[in-house]
Scaffold this active site. Structure first.
Site, PDB file in Angstrom:
ATOM      1  N   GLU A  67      40.627  33.162  42.921  1.00  0.00           N
ATOM      2  CA  GLU A  67      41.209  34.196  42.069  1.00  0.00           C
ATOM      3  C   GLU A  67      40.415  34.314  40.773  1.00  0.00           C
ATOM      4  O   GLU A  67      40.250  35.403  40.232  1.00  0.00           O
ATOM      5  CB  GLU A  67      42.669  33.849  41.775  1.00  0.00           C
ATOM      6  CG  GLU A  67      43.414  34.936  41.050  1.00  0.00           C
ATOM      7  CD  GLU A  67      44.887  34.647  40.930  1.00  0.00           C
ATOM      8  OE1 GLU A  67      45.623  34.906  41.906  1.00  0.00           O
ATOM      9  OE2 GLU A  67      45.302  34.154  39.867  1.00  0.00           O
ATOM     10  N   HIS A  74      39.893  47.313  45.398  1.00  0.00           N
ATOM     11  CA  HIS A  74      40.305  48.336  44.439  1.00  0.00           C
ATOM     12  C   HIS A  74      41.701  48.884  44.739  1.00  0.00           C
ATOM     13  O   HIS A  74      41.971  50.067  44.548  1.00  0.00           O
ATOM     14  CB  HIS A  74      39.265  49.450  44.333  1.00  0.00           C
ATOM     15  CG  HIS A  74      38.036  48.997  43.614  1.00  0.00           C
ATOM     16  ND1 HIS A  74      37.048  48.281  44.221  1.00  0.00           N
ATOM     17  CD2 HIS A  74      37.675  49.131  42.316  1.00  0.00           C
ATOM     18  CE1 HIS A  74      36.106  47.997  43.330  1.00  0.00           C
ATOM     19  NE2 HIS A  74      36.464  48.501  42.159  1.00  0.00           N
ATOM     20  N   CYS A 114      51.293  36.935  34.070  1.00  0.00           N
ATOM     21  CA  CYS A 114      51.037  37.537  35.392  1.00  0.00           C
ATOM     22  C   CYS A 114      52.184  38.415  35.890  1.00  0.00           C
ATOM     23  O   CYS A 114      52.095  39.008  36.963  1.00  0.00           O
ATOM     24  CB  CYS A 114      50.706  36.456  36.423  1.00  0.00           C
ATOM     25  SG  CYS A 114      49.136  35.650  36.081  1.00  0.00           S
TER      26      CYS A 114
END
Length: 150
Positions: free
Chosen positions: A136, A75, A25
């Protein structure tokens, strides 16, 4: 009158990177987030009010959450403004990308706390943010409860 909880669900796509993290990550990657927003209050009892029987109009809750969270995050690339990712952020911005810079490590835990603060400020005084659930992935989520934070 009984207190009633009302929940509305939202989805948005956001990319992020965790600076200094010791796993995958640390790289820019994205998620299809799902956010459940639950508020609590008493239904309106005034028969002359067009929203009689409602705690909050789902449309009003949708407007608040879209303005404060979804339209900002959808986005977008979420990065901590205090990391070396700032150079990447500036490059992406100059290339027309939607970059959101925050003052925290953009984990689900920090994101949900940020969302709670923003949504709470926009609710009418007689309506309380009860909880948030930010997924998530299909199997990983963070939860925020007002009762834990009072």
């Amino acid at each position: 009158m009984a207190k009633i909880r009302i929940t509305k669900q939202f989805t948005f796509e956001t990319a992020h990177a965790l600076y200094g993290y010791d796993g995958k990550c640390k790289n820019v990657h994205g998620h299809s987030y799902s956010l459940d927003v639950t508020v609590i209050g008493n239904p309106i009892t005034d028969m002359s009010n067009v929203k009689c029987g409602m705690v909050i109009d789902f449309g009003d809750l949708k407007r608040i959450v879209k303005n404060e969270v979804v339209d900002v995050m959808d986005h977008a690339i979420l990065l901590n403004r205090n990391t070396p990712h700032i150079e990447l952020a500036e490059y992406l911005k100059s290339s027309g990308h939607n970059v959101v810079l925050v003052d925290y490590q953009p984990t689900s835990e920090n994101m949900i706390a940020d969302f709670a603060e923003k949504i709470s400020k926009k609710l009418a005084k007689d309506i309380t943010l009860h909880s948030l659930k930010l997924r998530e992935t299909g199997t990983a989520f963070a939860e925020w409860y007002a009762s834990d934070n009072s």
